[in-house]
Write a protein that holds these residues in place. Structure first.
Motif, PDB file in Angstrom:
ATOM      1  N   SER A 241       0.841  -1.193   0.000  1.00 30.80           N
ATOM      2  CA  SER A 241       0.000   0.000   0.000  1.00 30.80           C
ATOM      3  C   SER A 241       0.877   1.244   0.000  1.00 30.80           C
ATOM      4  CB  SER A 241      -0.911   0.007   1.232  1.00 30.80           C
ATOM      5  OG  SER A 241      -0.130   0.105   2.418  1.00 30.80           O
ATOM      6  N   MET A 242       0.244   2.400  -0.265  1.00 32.06           N
ATOM      7  CA  MET A 242       0.916   3.686  -0.158  1.00 32.06           C
ATOM      8  C   MET A 242       0.243   4.473   0.951  1.00 32.06           C
ATOM      9  SD  MET A 242       1.791   4.956  -4.045  1.00 32.06           S
ATOM     10  CE  MET A 242       2.555   6.469  -3.467  1.00 32.06           C
ATOM     11  N   THR A 243       1.049   4.886   1.930  1.00 31.23           N
ATOM     12  CA  THR A 243       0.537   5.601   3.094  1.00 31.23           C
ATOM     13  C   THR A 243       1.285   6.916   3.237  1.00 31.23           C
ATOM     14  OG1 THR A 243      -0.017   3.542   4.246  1.00 31.23           O
ATOM     15  CG2 THR A 243       0.214   5.528   5.590  1.00 31.23           C
ATOM     16  N   ALA A 244       0.546   7.996   3.474  1.00 32.14           N
ATOM     17  CA  ALA A 244       1.145   9.314   3.690  1.00 32.14           C
ATOM     18  C   ALA A 244       1.060   9.680   5.159  1.00 32.14           C
ATOM     19  CB  ALA A 244       0.436  10.366   2.851  1.00 32.14           C
ATOM     20  N   ILE A 245       2.083  10.361   5.654  1.00 28.88           N
ATOM     21  CA  ILE A 245       2.080  10.939   7.000  1.00 28.88           C
ATOM     22  C   ILE A 245       2.080  12.443   6.826  1.00 28.88           C
ATOM     23  CG2 ILE A 245       3.274  11.114   9.202  1.00 28.88           C
ATOM     24  CD1 ILE A 245       4.586   8.425   8.613  1.00 28.88           C
ATOM     25  N   MET A 246       1.063  13.114   7.356  1.00 28.60           N
ATOM     26  CA  MET A 246       0.904  14.551   7.159  1.00 28.60           C
ATOM     27  C   MET A 246       0.658  15.257   8.491  1.00 28.60           C
ATOM     28  SD  MET A 246      -1.309  14.803   3.630  1.00 28.60           S
ATOM     29  CE  MET A 246      -0.809  16.503   3.374  1.00 28.60           C
ATOM     30  N   GLY A 247       0.807  16.572   8.469  1.00 28.18           N
ATOM     31  CA  GLY A 247       0.569  17.375   9.658  1.00 28.18           C
ATOM     32  C   GLY A 247       1.355  18.666   9.586  1.00 28.18           C
ATOM     33  N   PRO A 248       1.115  19.587  10.512  1.00 32.33           N
ATOM     34  CA  PRO A 248       1.825  20.871  10.504  1.00 32.33           C
ATOM     35  C   PRO A 248       3.308  20.697  10.805  1.00 32.33           C
ATOM     36  CG  PRO A 248       0.525  20.624  12.502  1.00 32.33           C
ATOM     37  CD  PRO A 248       0.149  19.481  11.619  1.00 32.33           C
ATOM     38  N   SER A 249       4.087  21.716  10.502  1.00 35.11           N
ATOM     39  CA  SER A 249       5.524  21.668  10.736  1.00 35.11           C
ATOM     40  C   SER A 249       5.814  21.451  12.215  1.00 35.11           C
ATOM     41  CB  SER A 249       6.178  22.976  10.275  1.00 35.11           C
ATOM     42  OG  SER A 249       5.999  23.157   8.886  1.00 35.11           O
ATOM     43  N   GLY A 250       6.780  20.560  12.481  1.00 32.50           N
ATOM     44  CA  GLY A 250       7.196  20.315  13.849  1.00 32.50           C
ATOM     45  C   GLY A 250       6.286  19.414  14.645  1.00 32.50           C
ATOM     46  N   ILE A 368       9.711  -2.742   2.205  1.00 33.66           N
ATOM     47  CA  ILE A 368       9.125  -1.480   2.655  1.00 33.66           C
ATOM     48  C   ILE A 368      10.062  -0.348   2.272  1.00 33.66           C
ATOM     49  CG2 ILE A 368       8.324  -0.116   4.616  1.00 33.66           C
ATOM     50  CD1 ILE A 368       7.639  -2.550   6.090  1.00 33.66           C
ATOM     51  N   LEU A 369       9.507   0.728   1.752  1.00 37.22           N
ATOM     52  CA  LEU A 369      10.286   1.897   1.370  1.00 37.22           C
ATOM     53  C   LEU A 369       9.750   3.112   2.119  1.00 37.22           C
ATOM     54  CD1 LEU A 369      12.501   3.072  -0.481  1.00 37.22           C
ATOM     55  CD2 LEU A 369      10.744   3.404  -2.227  1.00 37.22           C
ATOM     56  N   PHE A 370      10.600   3.713   2.960  1.00 36.86           N
ATOM     57  CA  PHE A 370      10.242   4.912   3.713  1.00 36.86           C
ATOM     58  C   PHE A 370      10.860   6.130   3.032  1.00 36.86           C
ATOM     59  CE2 PHE A 370      10.183   1.498   6.872  1.00 36.86           C
ATOM     60  CZ  PHE A 370       8.992   1.734   7.546  1.00 36.86           C
ATOM     61  N   LEU A 371      10.054   7.159   2.802  1.00 37.06           N
ATOM     62  CA  LEU A 371      10.518   8.364   2.115  1.00 37.06           C
ATOM     63  C   LEU A 371      10.118   9.599   2.923  1.00 37.06           C
ATOM     64  CD1 LEU A 371       9.251   7.390  -1.454  1.00 37.06           C
ATOM     65  CD2 LEU A 371      11.550   7.085  -0.571  1.00 37.06           C
ATOM     66  N   ASP A 372      11.081  10.463   3.190  1.00 32.19           N
ATOM     67  CA  ASP A 372      10.818  11.664   3.978  1.00 32.19           C
ATOM     68  C   ASP A 372      10.820  12.890   3.071  1.00 32.19           C
ATOM     69  OD1 ASP A 372      10.449  13.465   5.983  1.00 32.19           O
ATOM     70  OD2 ASP A 372      12.137  12.804   7.216  1.00 32.19           O
ATOM     71  N   THR A 399       5.758  -1.937  -0.023  1.00 26.69           N
ATOM     72  CA  THR A 399       4.946  -1.041   0.791  1.00 26.69           C
ATOM     73  C   THR A 399       5.659   0.301   0.882  1.00 26.69           C
ATOM     74  OG1 THR A 399       4.148  -2.920   2.095  1.00 26.69           O
ATOM     75  CG2 THR A 399       3.847  -0.722   3.035  1.00 26.69           C
ATOM     76  N   VAL A 400       4.956   1.382   0.587  1.00 31.99           N
ATOM     77  CA  VAL A 400       5.559   2.715   0.564  1.00 31.99           C
ATOM     78  C   VAL A 400       4.931   3.578   1.657  1.00 31.99           C
ATOM     79  CG1 VAL A 400       5.963   4.802  -0.791  1.00 31.99           C
ATOM     80  CG2 VAL A 400       6.037   2.562  -1.912  1.00 31.99           C
ATOM     81  N   VAL A 401       5.783   4.171   2.494  1.00 27.97           N
ATOM     82  CA  VAL A 401       5.341   5.109   3.530  1.00 27.97           C
ATOM     83  C   VAL A 401       6.070   6.418   3.281  1.00 27.97           C
ATOM     84  CG1 VAL A 401       5.130   5.567   5.994  1.00 27.97           C
ATOM     85  CG2 VAL A 401       5.049   3.205   5.154  1.00 27.97           C
ATOM     86  N   ILE A 402       5.316   7.504   3.148  1.00 26.05           N
ATOM     87  CA  ILE A 402       5.889   8.759   2.692  1.00 26.05           C
ATOM     88  C   ILE A 402       5.434   9.915   3.581  1.00 26.05           C
ATOM     89  CG2 ILE A 402       4.026   8.862   1.010  1.00 26.05           C
ATOM     90  CD1 ILE A 402       5.701  10.571  -0.772  1.00 26.05           C
TER      91      ILE A 402
END
Length: 757
Positions: A241-250, A368-372, A399-402
Motif C-alpha cells: 500500500s501507499m501511506t502518507a504521514i501529514m501534519g503541521p511543521s514540527g 518497505i520503502l520509507f521516504l521523507d 509497501t511505501v510510507v511517505i
C-alpha cells in the motif's frame, strides 16, 4: 509430477522450447538473458523476473506475473501482478504483449520431492540434512528472489540437536533476528529468516510479505532532554500500500517515520515489521527496509551511474560484476533516469536526485520503502510522474510510507496518517475519508484542527474511535550486530568511491594539491637563508594541509554515512578508506612541499646538505597523516560545514603557539598542553634532521636551531622523558600515539551517530 513443454514464439517466429518437470507446489521462473531465471529468453520486452509457473495439487498449471515492466497477458486480458492465474489447455500467454508462450502438460509422475509447504522437522524425519533455497533441486524450496538458489543447510547434530549453516547466501540467514556465520545451533523456538520468509522447526514457511507490513503497540519516543517527540501510538499499515504521514511543521512526522524504520527506535512500546519486532530483529529487518531521508544519500560529486554502481558494490557484495551491472540497469530504467546516467548529481534537479536516492534503495529489493518529504523539490508535473513510479512499486509488492506536506499527493495514497502538534496521531485511515472525519472541505482546513485549542478535541475523537493506545513497555536496547560484509571488499569500494569523488571534482582537487607548491614557493621567496622559521613553517604548512583536506570528509556526507551504517557499513573500514585516500593526497602534498623547497634553495646556491630530502619527505608524510587524523576527528564532531570551518582555526592556532618556535614554553601546564600537539613533535623532528645534516655548515642559524628550540620546549622535558628527550624516536612515537588517539575518538563519534541506543 507433471512434465511441461513450454513453447515460445515472437511475431510468428519460434524462438525457444524447453521441457520442465514440476511437482505440486514447485515453481519455475521465466526471465530475460540477464537474469538467473530457470527459463531465459533473449527478448527486450521480457523482464529479469517476469513470470512464475507452478503446479496445483490437482495438476492444473498456474502462472503469476512477477511485477514485470511490460506485463503478462492471457490473450488480450492483462494479468494482475503477483496474483495466480490458471492456464487452460488452449491458452496463449503473451509476455510484454509480444512474446507468446504455450504450455502443454504431459504424463503424471510420482513426486520425487516434498512440496514446499513442508516443515523443517518433517523433512529431517527422512533425511539427516536438508538444503533450503530457491533452486528446484532444494529439499525445501522458497519462491523468493531474496533467497539464493542454495541458501542454507539444516542438519541433525550428534547430540540430537539441530544445526543450521548459511551457504554463503546473498542476503544472509538470520536466526532469531541475528545474522549467522558458520554452523550454529537452531533452538526449537527460534525463528529463521531468509529473504521475505520466516521458518520454524515445526511449522511450514510463512511469506512475511503477506503479513501486515507495519503494526505499532504504544510506540513512544522520548528525547534525552525529556521532551516527548511521539506519544503512545497504535497504527497498522497494510502490505503493498501507499501511506502518507501529514501534519503541521514540527508535529513529529519525520519522528514517526524514523521510529517506524529504526533510525530512532522507540524508547517505549513496540514496532513490528511483518510481525517481527523492530528492535529484536533489526539485523534482519534492515535488509528488507529502504529509507530515503530528507537529505540526499548520494554524493554530489559522482555521476548518477557511479552513485548507483558504488552503492550496489557496497550493498550487494555477493553478486558478481555482471549481475551488479544488470541490477543497476534495471533500477535506472524502472525509475526512468537512464537518460541522465552520465550527469553529475550536482547538476541534476532535486526531483531527479530523489529518484537516484530511491534507485540506491531499490538495489536490495526492499519490502518497505520509507521516504521523507521526497516531493518537496519537485514541480507538479514531476510529482505526478514520481508518485506514479511509487504506485508501480506497490504493484510489485513494495509497501511505501511517505512523509509529505502536499495535499495533492493524497490522490495516490490509500491511507493517510495525520499528526497534531506535540507528536499525537489524530487520524489514521483511508485517504478518501479524512475530510469527512475532520468535517472540512479542503485539506488546508485540516491543519487548523491540529494546532492550538482544537488539538485536544481531535485527539480525544481519535482515542474514542480506536481505543486507548497499548500500554507502552520499555523495550530492550537496540544493538546493531557487526556487519558481516567482507572488510577488505568494503574498504576497496569505499576507497574507489572516495577517489572518484575527489577526481570528479577536478577544480577542488587541483586547488588542494596546488596549495603545497605555492606555500613552498612563498617560503623560498621570503626566506633567503635557512632560519629556524623555515622548518617551523614547513611543519605548520603540513599540519594545515592535512587538517584542511580531512575536515570536510565526514561532515559533508552525514546522511549517506548514517543510511549506509543502518544497512551494512563497518565503522573501521569507513574510517580506514578515508585515511587511505586522504593519506595518499597527504603524501603527494608532502612530496611537493619538500621538492619545491629543496629545489628553491638549491637554485639559490644554499648548501645542498641543509636537509635530507628523502628523510624530510618521510617525516612530513607522517606529520600530514597525523593532521589528517585530527581533521577527521574535527569533521566527525560537528554537524555542518560552517561549524567545522569555524573550529579549524581554533585547532590550528595552538599548533602554532605551542610548537616552540614562536615563544618559550614557560610553565608546566603549557608544556603539558604542548605534548598534545602535532606541531611540537613535528617541529623538533624536522630540526633534528636539519642539525644532523648541517652540523658543519657555517651558519649560526642552522647550527644552533635545535638547541634553541629544545630550550624553548620547556624545562620539564628532560625530566619527563629522560634519555629519549630530544630524539627523533620519541617524536615519531608521540605523533603515532596522537594518530591512534584521534582514530579512537573519531570511531567513538561515528558510533554515536548510528541507529543503536
Amino acid at each position: 509430477m507433471r512434465r511441461l513443454i513450454a513453447t515460445f514464439f515472437e511475431g510468428g517466429r519460434h524462438i525457444a522450447s524447453c521441457e520442465v518437470e514440476l511437482a505440486a507446489g514447485q515453481t519455475k521462473t521465466v526471465g530475460n538473458m540477464k537474469s538467473s531465471a530457470d527459463i531465459r529468453l533473449d527478448s527486450e520486452v521480457v523482464s529479469r523476473q517476469h513470470l512464475v509457473i507452478t503446479l496445483e495439487d490437482s495438476g492444473m498449471v498456474l502462472i503469476c506475473d512477477s511485477g514485470s515492466s511490460n506485463g503478462t497477458f492471457d490473450g488480450k486480458m492483462e494479468l494482475k501482478p503477483n496474483q495466480w492465474h490458471r492456464v487452460e489447455a488452449h491458452s496463449r500467454i503473451f509476455l510484454g504483449g509480444e512474446v507468446g508462450m504455450t504450455l502443454e502438460t504431459l504424463e503424471m509422475r510420482k513426486p520425487g520431492a516434498v512440496a514446499k509447504c513442508a516443515s523443517i522437522a518433517e523433512l529431517l524425519q527422512t533425511k539427516s540434512q536438508i538444503v533450503i533455497g530457491r533452486g528446484t533441486e532444494c529439499d525445501l524450496m522458497l519462491d523468493d528472489a531474496l533467497v539464493s538458489r542454495r541458501h542454507a543447510l539444516v542438519s541433525k547434530g550428534k547430540n540430537g540437536g539441530i544445526l543450521i549453516e548459511d551457504l554463503d547466501s546473498a542476503n544472509g540467514t538470520f536466526v532469531n533476528g541475528r545474522r549467522i556465520k558458520g554452523v550454529v545451533p537452531l533452538p526449537a523456538d527460534f525463528p529463521v529468516y531468509m529473504g521475505r520468509h520466516v521458518l520454524r522447526l515445526t511449522t511450514p514457511p510463512v511469506d512475511l510479505s503477506k503479513e501486515t507490513a507495519i503494526r505499532t503497540h504504544g510506540a513512544t519516543l522520548d528525547y534525552r532532554s525529556g521532551k516527548r517527540g511521539l506519544h503512545p501510538t497504535d497504527i497498522e499499515i497494510q502490505t503493498s500500500s501507499m501511506t502518507a504521514i501529514m501534519g503541521p511543521s514540527g508535529c513529529g512526522k519525520s519522528t514517526l517515520l524514523k521510529v517506524l524504520n529504526g533510525d530512532m527506535p522507540p524508547t517505549m512500546g513496540k514496532v513490528e515489521i511483518f510481525g517481527v519486532d523492530l528492535i529484536a530483529g533489526y539485523d534482519y529487518l534492515r535488509t528488507i527496509i529502504g529509507y530515503v531521508p530528507q537529505d540526499d544519500i548520494v554524493h554530489q560529486e559522482l555521476t548518477v551511474q557511479q552513485a548507483v554502481y558504488f552503492a550496489a558494490r557496497l550493498r550487494l557484495e555477493h553478486l558478481d560484476s555482471s549481475a551488479i551491472r544488470s541490477k543497476v540497469e534495471d533500477v535506472l530504467k524502472d525509475l526512468r533516469i537512464s537518460d541522465i546516467r552520465g550527469h553529475l548529481i550536482s547538476n541534476i534537479s532535486g526531483g531527479q536526485r530523489k529518484r537516484v536516492c530511491i534507485a540506491v534503495e531499490l538495489l536490495s529489493s526492499p519490502l518497505i520503502l520509507f521516504l521523507d518529504e521526497p516531493t518537496s523539490p519537485m514541480d507538479p508535473q514531476a510529482v505526478e510522474e514520481f508518485l506514479s513510479i511509487l504506485e508501480d512499486l506497490t504493484k510489485q509488492g513494495t509497501t511505501v510510507v511517505i512523509v509529505t506536506h502536499k495535499p495533492e499527493d493524497l490522490d495516490f495514497m490509500e491511507k493517510v496518517i495525520f499528526m497534531a502538534e506535540g507528536g499525537h496521531v489524530v487520524y489514521a485511515g483511508p485517504a478518501s475519508e479524512y475530510l469527512t472525519w475532520f468535517g472540512v472541505r479542503r485539506t488546508n482546513e485540516v491543519y487548523a484542527c491540529l494546532v492550538g485549542g482544537e488539538l485536544e478535541k481531535w485527539r480525544a475523537k481519535y482515542v474514542r474511535s480506536k481505543g486507548l493506545p497499548s500500554q507502552p513497555a520499555r523495550p530492550t536496547s537496540m544493538k546493531l550486530q557487526s556487519s558481516t560484509a567482507a572488510a577488505w571488499r568494503q574498504f576497496y569500494w569505499l576507497s574507489r568511491r572516495f577517489v572518484a569523488i575527489k577526481t570528479n571534482d577536478r577544480t577542488n582537487t587541483m586547488m588542494m594539491i596546488g596549495q603545497a607548491p605555492v606555500i613552498a614557493a612563498l617560503i623560498c621567496l621570503i626566506f633567503a637563508e635557512i632560519t629556524p622559521a623555515v622548518p617551523f613553517l614547513i611543519v605548520i604548512s603540513a599540519i594545515w594541509l592535512g587538517t584542511n583536506n580531512a575536515s570536510r570528509a565526514i561532515v559533508g556526507e552525514q546522511a549517506i554515512f548514517k543510511r549506509e551504517r543502518m544497512f551494512n557499513l563497518r565503522l573501521h573500514t569507513y574510517l580506514a578508506s578515508k585515511v587511505f585516500v586522504l593519506g595518499l593526497f597527504a603524501v603527494i602534498q608532502a612530496g611537493l612541499l619538500i621538492a619545491v623547497i629543496t629545489s628553491g634553495y638549491l637554485m639559490r646556491g644554499t648548501d645542498p646538505r641543509w636537509m635530507d630530502p628523502v628523510g624530510g619527505f618521510l617525516w612530513l608524510s607522517l606529520v600530514c597523516l597525523a593532521a589528517t587524523m585530527m581533521g577527521l576527528f574535527v569533521s566527525s564532531s560537528l554537524n555542518n560545514h560552517e561549524k567545522v570551518m569555524s573550529l579549524v582555526p581554533l585547532v590550528l592556532i595552538p599548533q602554532i603557539m605551542l610548537a616552540g618556535s614562536i615563544t618559550r614554553i614557560s610553565n608546566w601546564l603549557v608544556e603539558l598542553l604542548s605534548y598534545l600537539t602535532i606541531s611540537r613533535w613535528g617541529n623538533e623532528g624536522l630540526n633534528i634532521q636539519q642539525q644532523t645534516i648541517h652540523i658543519a655548515v657555517p651558519s649560526p642559524h642552522s647550527e644552533n636551531a635545535l638547541k634553541v628550540l629544545q630550550e624553548n620546549l620547556g624545562s620539564y622535558y628532560s625530566d619527563v622523558f629522560g634519555k629519549l628527550a630530544g630524539t627523533i624516536s620519541l617524536d615519531a612515537w608521540s605523533i603515532l600515539t596522537l594518530c591512534a588517539v584521534f582514530a579512537v575518538l573519531t570511531l567513538l563519534k561515528l558510533k554515536s551517530r548510528t541507529a543503536t541506543r
